[in-house]
Scaffold this motif. Structure first.
Motif, PDB file in Angstrom:
ATOM      1  N   GLU A  15       8.149 -48.054  21.889  1.00 43.53           N
ATOM      2  CA  GLU A  15       6.451 -48.281  22.014  1.00 43.53           C
ATOM      3  C   GLU A  15       5.784 -48.655  19.996  1.00 43.53           C
ATOM      4  OE1 GLU A  15       5.627 -44.177  22.068  1.00 43.53           O
ATOM      5  OE2 GLU A  15       5.348 -43.154  24.033  1.00 43.53           O
ATOM      6  N   GLU A  16       6.316 -48.581  19.423  1.00 43.05           N
ATOM      7  CA  GLU A  16       6.163 -49.807  18.450  1.00 43.05           C
ATOM      8  C   GLU A  16       6.638 -51.025  18.498  1.00 43.05           C
ATOM      9  OE1 GLU A  16       7.035 -48.686  14.586  1.00 43.05           O
ATOM     10  OE2 GLU A  16       7.779 -46.296  15.301  1.00 43.05           O
ATOM     11  N   GLU A  19       3.578 -52.662  20.790  1.00 42.84           N
ATOM     12  CA  GLU A  19       2.718 -53.593  20.230  1.00 42.84           C
ATOM     13  C   GLU A  19       2.695 -54.796  18.621  1.00 42.84           C
ATOM     14  OE1 GLU A  19       2.034 -49.314  17.414  1.00 42.84           O
ATOM     15  OE2 GLU A  19       0.882 -48.427  19.388  1.00 42.84           O
ATOM     16  N   VAL A  35      -5.784 -55.918  19.924  1.00 38.46           N
ATOM     17  CA  VAL A  35      -5.118 -55.269  20.402  1.00 38.46           C
ATOM     18  C   VAL A  35      -4.243 -53.845  19.916  1.00 38.46           C
ATOM     19  CG1 VAL A  35      -2.346 -55.147  19.950  1.00 38.46           C
ATOM     20  CG2 VAL A  35      -3.777 -57.677  20.559  1.00 38.46           C
ATOM     21  N   ARG A  36      -4.552 -52.586  20.764  1.00 40.16           N
ATOM     22  CA  ARG A  36      -4.621 -50.991  20.007  1.00 40.16           C
ATOM     23  C   ARG A  36      -2.883 -50.755  19.805  1.00 40.16           C
ATOM     24  NH1 ARG A  36      -9.330 -51.974  19.149  1.00 40.16           N
ATOM     25  NH2 ARG A  36     -11.150 -52.450  20.994  1.00 40.16           N
ATOM     26  N   MET A  37      -2.987 -49.959  18.647  1.00 42.91           N
ATOM     27  CA  MET A  37      -2.011 -49.826  17.994  1.00 42.91           C
ATOM     28  C   MET A  37      -2.191 -48.391  17.967  1.00 42.91           C
ATOM     29  SD  MET A  37      -0.013 -52.181  16.990  1.00 42.91           S
ATOM     30  CE  MET A  37      -0.449 -54.270  16.883  1.00 42.91           C
ATOM     31  N   THR A  38      -1.419 -47.760  18.576  1.00 41.29           N
ATOM     32  CA  THR A  38      -0.881 -45.677  17.959  1.00 41.29           C
ATOM     33  C   THR A  38       0.117 -45.888  17.067  1.00 41.29           C
ATOM     34  OG1 THR A  38      -0.874 -46.173  20.223  1.00 41.29           O
ATOM     35  CG2 THR A  38      -0.390 -44.374  19.401  1.00 41.29           C
ATOM     36  N   HIS A  39       0.353 -46.140  16.627  1.00 45.28           N
ATOM     37  CA  HIS A  39       2.188 -46.132  15.632  1.00 45.28           C
ATOM     38  C   HIS A  39       1.967 -47.112  14.604  1.00 45.28           C
ATOM     39  CE1 HIS A  39       3.985 -43.041  18.969  1.00 45.28           C
ATOM     40  NE2 HIS A  39       4.187 -44.774  19.320  1.00 45.28           N
ATOM     41  N   ASN A  42      -2.915 -52.646  12.965  1.00 43.29           N
ATOM     42  CA  ASN A  42      -3.774 -53.595  13.358  1.00 43.29           C
ATOM     43  C   ASN A  42      -4.168 -54.829  12.303  1.00 43.29           C
ATOM     44  OD1 ASN A  42      -4.000 -56.392  14.694  1.00 43.29           O
ATOM     45  ND2 ASN A  42      -4.596 -55.924  15.961  1.00 43.29           N
TER      46      ASN A  42
END
Length: 148
Positions: A15-16, A19, A35-39, A42
């Motif tokens: 997932e990283e 991203e 761009v959306r980052m979860t881990h 940005n």
């Protein structure tokens, strides 16, 4: 980067990497900001790069020209992850804590210890696989080849 072993959590690593690829594929600053980052964080996001500082949404975006990438702050050095994913006794036995001016501490694990360390991890129930391409991407090594 330091010619040593590096480890990542397989649960989040893919997932990283997605991203990182998403940010690297942005063609404009506007796309990069979205761009959306979860881990990860940005480094082109509004909290870090303001359009009023000269980066209008329609201007071309090149990830390797991003300040946080050029100075080595993004993505964070992959060899720092060993502190999070390896048991402390194995860190102590196989690695050596090293310091860098910009990235702080990382665990230097010599390549020669790979087979023994992997065997020990598997003996403890860890599922260990080698993926140099993924590790290099998480370290930012191949960012330039992703752009464009």
């Amino acid at each position: 980067m330091h010619d040593c072993l590096a480890f990542a959590d397989a649960v989040t690593a893919a997932e990283e990497a997605a991203e990182i690829r998403a940010l690297a594929s942005a063609r404009t600053w506007g796309e990069a900001r979205q761009v959306r980052m979860t881990h990860l964080w940005n480094p082109a996001g509004p909290d870090y790069e303001d359009p009023e500082d000269g980066y209008a949404d329609d201007e071309p975006f090149v990830i390797t020209e991003l300040g946080a990438v050029m100075d080595g702050r993004w993505p964070r050095m992959v060899t720092t992850r060993a502190f999070e994913v390896l048991p402390q006794d194995l860190q102590d036995r196989y690695g050596k804590r090293e310091f860098t001016l910009h990235d702080g501490d990382y665990l230097e694990i010599p390549l020669e210890g790979e087979a023994e360390l992997v065997a020990e991890l598997r003996g403890r129930g860890y599922d260990v696989t080698r993926d140099d391409e993924l590790i290099n991407l998480l370290d930012g090594f191949s960012l330039g080849s992703l752009a464009g």
